[in-house]
Design a protein around this motif. Sequence first.
Motif, PDB file in Angstrom:
ATOM      1  N   LYS B 157      12.297 -56.067  40.747  1.00 45.60           N
ATOM      2  CA  LYS B 157      13.085 -56.315  39.531  1.00 45.60           C
ATOM      3  C   LYS B 157      12.947 -55.105  38.595  1.00 45.60           C
ATOM      4  N   VAL B 158      14.074 -54.642  38.041  1.00 41.88           N
ATOM      5  CA  VAL B 158      14.052 -53.516  37.105  1.00 41.88           C
ATOM      6  C   VAL B 158      14.715 -53.957  35.804  1.00 41.88           C
ATOM      7  N   VAL B 159      13.993 -53.746  34.680  1.00 39.09           N
ATOM      8  CA  VAL B 159      14.567 -54.127  33.382  1.00 39.09           C
ATOM      9  C   VAL B 159      15.058 -52.864  32.686  1.00 39.09           C
ATOM     10  N   LEU B 160      16.298 -52.883  32.230  1.00 35.49           N
ATOM     11  CA  LEU B 160      16.837 -51.728  31.498  1.00 35.49           C
ATOM     12  C   LEU B 160      17.197 -52.131  30.082  1.00 35.49           C
ATOM     13  N   GLU B 161      16.836 -51.242  29.128  1.00 37.51           N
ATOM     14  CA  GLU B 161      17.274 -51.443  27.754  1.00 37.51           C
ATOM     15  C   GLU B 161      18.192 -50.302  27.380  1.00 37.51           C
ATOM     16  N   HIS B 169      21.269 -53.859  24.444  1.00 31.06           N
ATOM     17  CA  HIS B 169      21.352 -54.741  25.608  1.00 31.06           C
ATOM     18  C   HIS B 169      20.042 -54.662  26.354  1.00 31.06           C
ATOM     19  N   ARG B 170      19.714 -55.751  27.042  1.00 28.02           N
ATOM     20  CA  ARG B 170      18.522 -55.764  27.872  1.00 28.02           C
ATOM     21  C   ARG B 170      18.845 -56.653  29.054  1.00 28.02           C
ATOM     22  N   ASP B 171      18.799 -56.053  30.256  1.00 26.34           N
ATOM     23  CA  ASP B 171      19.163 -56.819  31.445  1.00 26.34           C
ATOM     24  C   ASP B 171      18.189 -56.536  32.569  1.00 26.34           C
ATOM     25  N   GLU B 199      32.333 -54.733  32.633  1.00 26.58           N
ATOM     26  CA  GLU B 199      32.154 -55.968  31.864  1.00 26.58           C
ATOM     27  C   GLU B 199      31.533 -55.660  30.494  1.00 26.58           C
ATOM     28  N   VAL B 200      30.443 -54.871  30.504  1.00 26.91           N
ATOM     29  CA  VAL B 200      29.773 -54.541  29.233  1.00 26.91           C
ATOM     30  C   VAL B 200      30.700 -53.728  28.341  1.00 26.91           C
ATOM     31  N   LEU B 201      31.386 -52.748  28.935  1.00 24.45           N
ATOM     32  CA  LEU B 201      32.244 -51.875  28.129  1.00 24.45           C
ATOM     33  C   LEU B 201      33.373 -52.662  27.482  1.00 24.45           C
ATOM     34  N   SER B 202      33.859 -53.672  28.180  1.00 24.31           N
ATOM     35  CA  SER B 202      34.997 -54.427  27.651  1.00 24.31           C
ATOM     36  C   SER B 202      34.610 -55.206  26.390  1.00 24.31           C
TER      37      SER B 202
END
Lengths: 225, 838
Positions: B157-161, B169-171, B199-202
């Motif tokens: 699992k990799v968490v990106l901020e 965002h944090r996913d 999706e995020v950009l929209s």
Amino acid sequence: MVILETRNLRKNYGSGETLVKALDGVNLQVQNGEFVAVVGTSGSGKSTLLHMLGGLDRPTSGEVYVDGKNIFALKDEELTIFRRRKIGFVFQQYNLLPTMNVYENIILPIGLDGNLPDEAYIREIVETLGLESKLKNLSVNLSGGQQQRVAIARALASKPAIILADEPTGNLDSRTSQDVLGLLKVSSERFGQTIVMITHNEEIAQMADRIVRIEDGKIVGAAND
Amino acid sequence: MIKVNNKRTIRQVAYRVFKADKMRNIFAVTAVVLTTILFSGLFMIASSLLSSMEESTMRQVGGNAHAGFKYLTEEQYERLKVHPDIKEISYSVVLATAENAELVKRPTEIRYANDALEAKMMFSMPTEGRMPEAADEIATDTLVLEKLGVPARLGEKVVLEYSVCGQTHRDTFVLVGFWEGDVIMRASQAWLSKSYVEEVLSQHDLSKADAYIGSINADVNFANSWNIESKVLKVILESGYETEEIDYGINWAYAGGSTTVDAGTIGGVILIVLMIVFCGYLMISNVFLISVVKDVRFYGLLKMVGTTGSQIKTIIRRQALLISMIAIPIGLLMGIVVGAGLTPYVLGILNTNVIKVTLQPWVFLFATGFSLLTVFISIGKASKLAEKVSPIEALRAVDISDNRRKEKRHGGKIRLWKMAAENVGRNRKKVILVVVSLSLSLIILNTAYTMANSFDMEKYLSRMISHDFVVGDVSWFNIYSHYINQDTLNDDFMKELSIQNGIESLGKIYFSEKGCALDSHWDNMAERASNELGVSGDWLTYMEEEIQSGGAMYHIYGIDDAVWDELTVWKGEIDLDKLYSGDYVVVSPYDEEGRLSAYEVGDTVEVFGMDGESRSCEVLAVASMPYNVSIQHTHPVEINIFLPSEIFLKTVEQKAPMIVSLDVEDLYIPEMEEFLSNYCNVKNPNMQYASRAIYEAEYENTQRTYKVVGIVISVLLALIGVANFANTSITSVMARRRELAMLESIGMTVKQQRGMLIFEGVIYMLLAAAFTWTIGILFGMCGLSLMLGGSEYFTVKFTVVPSMVCLPVFLILSVLIPMLCQKYVNSESVVERLRNAE
């Protein structure tokens, strides 16, 4: 017809007190097909004369005409080319190229001129001189007499007008000398060449058509047969 | 002119001569091999250097595509991509930059890629797993994973901020691919799926975001890398756009000459090439000259039977060609091996990021070309000599070397060394040739050793680090970023540090940078800098502009008592009591050597403090702080003011120190190293440290490099020198065979002859040594001073030790070689040798 002529040929070595007049106004004419022997003591200038006749060295003054052409009017390169076409040399020390075999030595001047050897003619020379069995040998492995015969073959190979021989038998015993000289004479007669030979040996000189004596750089007397 | 076809005969004669002179061939081949080794080695290194630089640039740029189109819309991309000149095209879309705290030292760009080609062009193609497809998938490199503390294993699992348009965002994603990270690349990539990114950009209004967010970045390859810019412009215009409409960038790895190789390097290479040509000339020309002199009778003979001068020249050229045909391939092979071996060292000296040994076809071409050129230059003199040989030489059989011997009378006993000296003196040109070529290797060896030795550890270390450890914010160590006001060395750290064992001294340095108005002391500074320091060019222009504008950078340092001792005082005196009063300051001069200063002792300077207030202080001294504890950048106009830490914190700014310098008892150095390493890597990634040990290792590495390169070059040159010497002595013995036989026949014993020959060798060596230690060393030192004069890490230390060490070896050779020659010659009987006029 005069094939070879010198006019007032002079050659000096050194200068001032040490001036040596090797040739002191030599005038000589040789007819086409003639066999001339030049005799003189050591230091008389006979070798210098031969070098001049062959264009190996340039005179201090005077001219040499071969076949009507003043050879010293030519540039070095032209003179070299003229020499390889018109003159064959035979020396006391043979002067064969040690790294080449007999056949290669014989045809070298032809090759240098960019021509293919006239095989029939070369075979004739080789047979006349009795070298058939030695063609593949390196020249250094031959006896003196054999080496001199190769030198004569080389001199004849390019069909020169004149053969200049400097003590050709100097290093040979008398028996071999007679053989070699006989061959030289026979082949030159056969192939129509003029011979000028230098020797200090009166006996050898007697084989020539004419004897020219030289002393202190001057011709002192000419004897015809 | 009659065209004469005599090539075959000439070829044959040349070949026979070639075969006959084995000794000459061995020397000539050796000489050409050595020359070719030098050339191919040099070009090998150059080739490696060029490709290493190219790769380094590509990796820094982050891709190998020829060019890129930036900020494209979908429509623009579709129109551009169909252009027939484009061989390959792909694109990626940037979402954001990762903002995880763990990633501050490793910029990470979050993007999606159109396809795998794009990932490949950006050197970011997963080697394990694949590119992401589903919305929750990610692929990134091992550097990023390491920083994040994620094991490099698929399925992790990799968490990106990150933030877009100010919204964070944090996913969490599943790792589906990774590859080995590259520290040279300025940023890492984290690939996400197209569906996720879109999706995020929209969700955002991208018109407010930076232009690169959400737009298409296309990478393009053309058929070749020639003149990329004109190709790019052609594509833009022919696709129906104006050149201003489309932003584009050329990969400067392909920009060729201008960015990768500077004039100095080219000049250096040309100089080395010329030196090699010269060395090669020394060897090869000697071999051929001697062989012609030896064979003068032979060439006379050829002349007599009707060989023209130009034909003789051809014969010699032909022989040179035969020798080259044997020698050059051997030399190429050996040179490439030597070059490949040296490449890491040389590239190390040149400080390239990437060290890659590369063999390009032009190496063969150039090395062969230059070797042949050297050979043909070298035979010039010999062939001219042979060309001019008179046919009469054939009848004389004497040496044509210029014998300018005067009459000499030996009184009584003959002395061997006297005979030897006369023999050596027979041909002065030869003596000069041999002596110069022998000396050259000694000089180079000496110079290289001196250079390695002159690399001054103290100077280097004191420039780099003057304490056992220096700790600070990452930005302070990084030349690409600025330390501004980060409070990285916070109280927690300072507390933990203070309880470590073995601390001898601890010096904190506080720093504050403020822009403010210049005072009148600066009015004529540009003029003075130009006159007194020779400042010119951009720097001067910039300085003039700055002064004109009246603004400047004030660098205010607050330094602990322990640090004051490190300052170099140029004028005045540092009096801590006065400084603690707060009414005095110390300022730095304009240049590092203290030659020029805007302020003199006693002048007044404004110190800006809290709330924009300023105080007038008197200049107590003009002094410089060591570079290794200063802020790591300079402005054309800057004012450095030094205050005690206490005063700084009270009057200028209340903050954490910029750096802390530490001296630790030797015993506790490993312990401290471990503490710092742990703290900087785990506890606070924004911190970094440097240690003396690191720099010492680096220093030793550099010094070793100079020594290796120097030794290899001098060994090659020594081989050249010895080859020349051996050639000269062997041929001189060969040429004098008859003379030696004659001497033997009149009663000179073999032993006496040997003695004479050895004396000759020793004379050569002594002459070479004398030359080396006078003119040679002087010359070398001048060159060295010239070369290193500008470099601050060198103190030229004169030494002749290396050449001294080499001398015995040379002396042994000078005895051995003539002895062997004589033995070889004596295998024939006296009579044989006497008879043999050759």
